[in-house]
Design an enzyme around this catalytic site. Sequence first.
Site, PDB file in Angstrom:
ATOM      1  N   LYS A 185     -26.733  -1.290  13.925  1.00  0.00           N
ATOM      2  CA  LYS A 185     -27.934  -2.014  13.474  1.00  0.00           C
ATOM      3  C   LYS A 185     -28.589  -1.471  12.213  1.00  0.00           C
ATOM      4  O   LYS A 185     -29.676  -1.926  11.846  1.00  0.00           O
ATOM      5  CB  LYS A 185     -28.967  -2.039  14.592  1.00  0.00           C
ATOM      6  N   TYR A 191     -24.843  -6.564   7.718  1.00  0.00           N
ATOM      7  CA  TYR A 191     -25.431  -6.569   9.065  1.00  0.00           C
ATOM      8  C   TYR A 191     -25.862  -7.981   9.456  1.00  0.00           C
ATOM      9  O   TYR A 191     -25.502  -8.488  10.529  1.00  0.00           O
ATOM     10  CB  TYR A 191     -26.631  -5.616   9.132  1.00  0.00           C
ATOM     11  N   LYS A 219     -24.513 -10.958  12.410  1.00  0.00           N
ATOM     12  CA  LYS A 219     -25.318 -11.710  13.390  1.00  0.00           C
ATOM     13  C   LYS A 219     -25.092 -13.215  13.195  1.00  0.00           C
ATOM     14  O   LYS A 219     -24.987 -13.969  14.179  1.00  0.00           O
ATOM     15  CB  LYS A 219     -26.805 -11.367  13.228  1.00  0.00           C
ATOM     16  N   SER A 263     -31.284 -11.392  15.197  1.00  0.00           N
ATOM     17  CA  SER A 263     -32.314 -10.709  14.410  1.00  0.00           C
ATOM     18  C   SER A 263     -32.983 -11.668  13.440  1.00  0.00           C
ATOM     19  O   SER A 263     -32.353 -12.607  12.938  1.00  0.00           O
ATOM     20  CB  SER A 263     -31.624  -9.586  13.624  1.00  0.00           C
ATOM     21  N   ASN A 279     -21.338   2.949  24.958  1.00  0.00           N
ATOM     22  CA  ASN A 279     -20.344   3.942  24.518  1.00  0.00           C
ATOM     23  C   ASN A 279     -21.017   5.206  23.978  1.00  0.00           C
ATOM     24  O   ASN A 279     -20.341   6.072  23.434  1.00  0.00           O
ATOM     25  CB  ASN A 279     -19.390   3.349  23.470  1.00  0.00           C
ATOM     26  N   ARG A 334     -37.852  -0.788  -1.817  1.00  0.00           N
ATOM     27  CA  ARG A 334     -36.522  -0.577  -1.263  1.00  0.00           C
ATOM     28  C   ARG A 334     -35.715  -1.840  -1.556  1.00  0.00           C
ATOM     29  O   ARG A 334     -36.245  -2.955  -1.392  1.00  0.00           O
ATOM     30  CB  ARG A 334     -36.686  -0.370   0.255  1.00  0.00           C
TER      31      ARG A 334
HETATM   32  P1  NAD Z   1     -29.712   0.852  19.705  1.00  0.00           P
HETATM   33  O1  NAD Z   1     -28.776   1.445  18.719  1.00  0.00           O
HETATM   34  O2  NAD Z   1     -30.811   1.696  20.221  1.00  0.00           O
HETATM   35  O3  NAD Z   1     -28.906   0.286  20.955  1.00  0.00           O
HETATM   36  C1  NAD Z   1     -27.591  -0.180  20.865  1.00  0.00           C
HETATM   37  C2  NAD Z   1     -26.792   0.520  21.961  1.00  0.00           C
HETATM   38  O4  NAD Z   1     -25.449   0.020  21.914  1.00  0.00           O
HETATM   39  C3  NAD Z   1     -26.729   2.028  21.771  1.00  0.00           C
HETATM   40  O5  NAD Z   1     -27.080   2.650  22.985  1.00  0.00           O
HETATM   41  C4  NAD Z   1     -25.271   2.315  21.410  1.00  0.00           C
HETATM   42  O6  NAD Z   1     -24.822   3.545  21.924  1.00  0.00           O
HETATM   43  C5  NAD Z   1     -24.562   1.131  22.040  1.00  0.00           C
HETATM   44  N1  NAD Z   1     -23.338   0.715  21.360  1.00  0.00           N
HETATM   45  C6  NAD Z   1     -23.136   0.580  20.023  1.00  0.00           C
HETATM   46  N2  NAD Z   1     -21.883   0.138  19.793  1.00  0.00           N
HETATM   47  C7  NAD Z   1     -21.294  -0.021  21.005  1.00  0.00           C
HETATM   48  C8  NAD Z   1     -20.023  -0.442  21.421  1.00  0.00           C
HETATM   49  N3  NAD Z   1     -19.065  -0.796  20.547  1.00  0.00           N
HETATM   50  N4  NAD Z   1     -19.744  -0.494  22.741  1.00  0.00           N
HETATM   51  C9  NAD Z   1     -20.688  -0.125  23.649  1.00  0.00           C
HETATM   52  N5  NAD Z   1     -21.912   0.304  23.314  1.00  0.00           N
HETATM   53  C10 NAD Z   1     -22.209   0.345  21.999  1.00  0.00           C
HETATM   54  O7  NAD Z   1     -30.287  -0.487  19.058  1.00  0.00           O
HETATM   55  P2  NAD Z   1     -31.463  -1.438  19.563  1.00  0.00           P
HETATM   56  O8  NAD Z   1     -32.583  -1.287  18.624  1.00  0.00           O
HETATM   57  O9  NAD Z   1     -31.672  -1.263  21.015  1.00  0.00           O
HETATM   58  O10 NAD Z   1     -30.800  -2.850  19.253  1.00  0.00           O
HETATM   59  C11 NAD Z   1     -30.131  -3.589  20.244  1.00  0.00           C
HETATM   60  C12 NAD Z   1     -29.623  -4.882  19.638  1.00  0.00           C
HETATM   61  O11 NAD Z   1     -30.706  -5.602  19.081  1.00  0.00           O
HETATM   62  C13 NAD Z   1     -28.616  -4.682  18.502  1.00  0.00           C
HETATM   63  O12 NAD Z   1     -27.624  -5.685  18.622  1.00  0.00           O
HETATM   64  C14 NAD Z   1     -29.430  -4.896  17.256  1.00  0.00           C
HETATM   65  O13 NAD Z   1     -28.644  -5.391  16.184  1.00  0.00           O
HETATM   66  C15 NAD Z   1     -30.428  -5.937  17.736  1.00  0.00           C
HETATM   67  N6  NAD Z   1     -31.685  -5.926  16.965  1.00  0.00           N
HETATM   68  C16 NAD Z   1     -32.406  -4.759  16.863  1.00  0.00           C
HETATM   69  C17 NAD Z   1     -33.586  -4.741  16.129  1.00  0.00           C
HETATM   70  C18 NAD Z   1     -34.369  -3.466  15.938  1.00  0.00           C
HETATM   71  O14 NAD Z   1     -35.146  -3.381  14.986  1.00  0.00           O
HETATM   72  N7  NAD Z   1     -34.245  -2.467  16.812  1.00  0.00           N
HETATM   73  C19 NAD Z   1     -34.041  -5.908  15.523  1.00  0.00           C
HETATM   74  C20 NAD Z   1     -33.289  -7.087  15.660  1.00  0.00           C
HETATM   75  C21 NAD Z   1     -32.116  -7.069  16.390  1.00  0.00           C
HETATM   76  C1  WQD Z   2     -40.817  -2.485   7.595  1.00  0.00           C
HETATM   77  C2  WQD Z   2     -41.700  -2.404   6.352  1.00  0.00           C
HETATM   78  C3  WQD Z   2     -40.545  -1.583   4.410  1.00  0.00           C
HETATM   79  C4  WQD Z   2     -39.914   2.485   5.939  1.00  0.00           C
HETATM   80  C5  WQD Z   2     -35.360  -3.915   9.749  1.00  0.00           C
HETATM   81  C6  WQD Z   2     -34.110  -4.727   9.611  1.00  0.00           C
HETATM   82  C7  WQD Z   2     -34.190  -5.935  10.486  1.00  0.00           C
HETATM   83  C8  WQD Z   2     -34.489  -5.538  11.923  1.00  0.00           C
HETATM   84  C9  WQD Z   2     -35.696  -4.684  12.001  1.00  0.00           C
HETATM   85  C10 WQD Z   2     -32.375  -5.250  13.004  1.00  0.00           C
HETATM   86  C11 WQD Z   2     -41.003  -2.888   5.087  1.00  0.00           C
HETATM   87  C12 WQD Z   2     -41.642  -0.637   4.823  1.00  0.00           C
HETATM   88  C13 WQD Z   2     -40.254   1.159   5.776  1.00  0.00           C
HETATM   89  C14 WQD Z   2     -40.601   3.460   5.180  1.00  0.00           C
HETATM   90  C15 WQD Z   2     -41.916   1.727   4.171  1.00  0.00           C
HETATM   91  N1  WQD Z   2     -33.431  -4.770  12.485  1.00  0.00           N
HETATM   92  N2  WQD Z   2     -41.231   0.776   4.921  1.00  0.00           N
HETATM   93  N3  WQD Z   2     -41.572   3.036   4.323  1.00  0.00           N
HETATM   94  O1  WQD Z   2     -36.822  -3.818   7.007  1.00  0.00           O
HETATM   95  O2  WQD Z   2     -38.527  -5.291   8.200  1.00  0.00           O
HETATM   96  O3  WQD Z   2     -36.435  -4.715   9.310  1.00  0.00           O
HETATM   97  O4  WQD Z   2     -35.569  -3.577  11.111  1.00  0.00           O
HETATM   98  O5  WQD Z   2     -32.054  -6.387  13.155  1.00  0.00           O
HETATM   99  O6  WQD Z   2     -32.972  -6.582  10.390  1.00  0.00           O
HETATM  100  O7  WQD Z   2     -33.973  -5.109   8.240  1.00  0.00           O
HETATM  101  O8  WQD Z   2     -38.102  -2.963   9.046  1.00  0.00           O
HETATM  102  O9  WQD Z   2     -39.218  -0.879   9.677  1.00  0.00           O
HETATM  103  O10 WQD Z   2     -37.381  -0.790   7.935  1.00  0.00           O
HETATM  104  O11 WQD Z   2     -39.571  -1.826   7.342  1.00  0.00           O
HETATM  105  O12 WQD Z   2     -42.793   1.395   3.381  1.00  0.00           O
HETATM  106  O13 WQD Z   2     -40.335   4.669   5.257  1.00  0.00           O
HETATM  107  O14 WQD Z   2     -42.022  -1.022   6.115  1.00  0.00           O
HETATM  108  O15 WQD Z   2     -40.438  -1.667   3.016  1.00  0.00           O
HETATM  109  O16 WQD Z   2     -41.972  -3.522   4.290  1.00  0.00           O
HETATM  110  P1  WQD Z   2     -37.479  -4.231   8.251  1.00  0.00           P
HETATM  111  P2  WQD Z   2     -38.531  -1.527   8.540  1.00  0.00           P
END
Ligand code: NAD
Ligand code: WQD
Length: 332
Positions: free
Chosen positions: A84, A148, A152, A124, A32, A291
């Site tokens: 996310k 968040y 999940k 996650s 979207n 944080r």
């Molecule tokens: P991202 O935001 O880059 O990608 C998500 C995509 O989904 C985006 O392109 C956004 O436009 C689209 N989107 C959001 N809501 C939508 C909706 N209602 N309908 C259709 N499209 C929608 O994020 P990402 O980093 O690629 O993460 C992808 C998945 O992995 C997410 O579910 C996130 O929670 C999970 N995840 C991400 C991380 C991370 O650190 N990046 C870590 C663990 C889990």
């Molecule tokens: C990593 C480390 C911070 C920013 C998050 C979500 C997790 C997953 C991945 C979605 C930590 C430190 C960070 C900065 C810093 N996402 N930090 N200065 O918090 O491990 O995970 O992203 O599912 O659910 O919680 O990742 O990259 O934010 O932080 O010192 O400016 O870097 O304290 O130790 P995190 P992060």
Amino acid sequence: MNVLLTGGLGYIGSHTAAALVAAGHTPILLDNLANADLGVHDRLAVVGGVELPFVCADVRDTDTVARTLIEHRVEAVVHFAGLKAVAESVHMPLAYFDANVGGTLSLLRAMDSAGVRQLVFSSSAAVYGTPRYLPVDEAHPTEAITPYSRTKLHIEEILADLAAAGEWRMVVLRYFNPVGAHPSGLLGERPQGTPNNLMPFVAQVAAGEHPCVEIFGDDYDTPDGTGIRDYIHVMDLAEGHLAALQRLFAAAPALETFNLGTGRGYSVREMIAAFAAASGQDIPSRVAPRRGRDVASCYADPSRAAAVLGWRAKRGLAEMCESAWRFQTRKP
Ligand code: NAD
Ligand code: WQD
């Protein structure tokens, strides 16, 4: 395989699309554009040499999703779409439950009506909360520290009930900390506004867009006092989805859960040093307060994915940083 990628223009979705094309499959992208732009679609065509089908829609639009599944003869879905930003979820829980839990329910209804019942779900490491032991394996207790992570966990529970009801085949992937970019420098992570996560922020400091990295706490119980995480190259993560899709088509149980991580943790200071070495840039930093809700250390036991999926992360820290820097400087 024809595979629908919801959130297919996002960070992990776009890299997974590239990996699927490289392996000879056909990803169909649905997004979207809440956190992506159409340029990603164009660049995926350059990377893969083929223009991929793209549907601009919200996963909560059940009818459009169902129609897409049928029109493109989709065999399996990888569900990335959702919100996310962990801190944002604390202030906007309704938006997170709506997009993540509501979005998944809508997708599942669409899949059921179209008769497509094979799903890979993006979960996650956040579901583990504060680690009680390390490395964290899939049997580690789960705990929702933020809205968040609760979304999940709710989704994982919904999928477990669906699995018990029969007919469905699902794989839940719990990602650790994805970083890095496609080797072409054409795909990568481009957060809107100031990045929340460490590595996109470090890349922007290296590029001179911010004066310095704030290290959130240096008094943790870790060797250098800064937080330790399991950073995984996004291309390794992308290939983990390929392995999960292959598993869906094997004689697998109805629902399986896998950690996708490297099994090795790096501290904030080690990450900054690695990025400075890879980019050749000076990366100033200063210590700031902790944080809220951060844990000291979190890294995966990835052995189940190795044993069952035959998947292992192959790329090291230098490759993670070099590829992220290439994307940052190329600014496609
Ligand atoms: P991202 O935001 O880059 O990608 C998500 C995509 O989904 C985006 O392109 C956004 O436009 C689209 N989107 C959001 N809501 C939508 C909706 N209602 N309908 C259709 N499209 C929608 O994020 P990402 O980093 O690629 O993460 C992808 C998945 O992995 C997410 O579910 C996130 O929670 C999970 N995840 C991400 C991380 C991370 O650190 N990046 C870590 C663990 C889990
Ligand atoms: C990593 C480390 C911070 C920013 C998050 C979500 C997790 C997953 C991945 C979605 C930590 C430190 C960070 C900065 C810093 N996402 N930090 N200065 O918090 O491990 O995970 O992203 O599912 O659910 O919680 O990742 O990259 O934010 O932080 O010192 O400016 O870097 O304290 O130790 P995190 P992060």
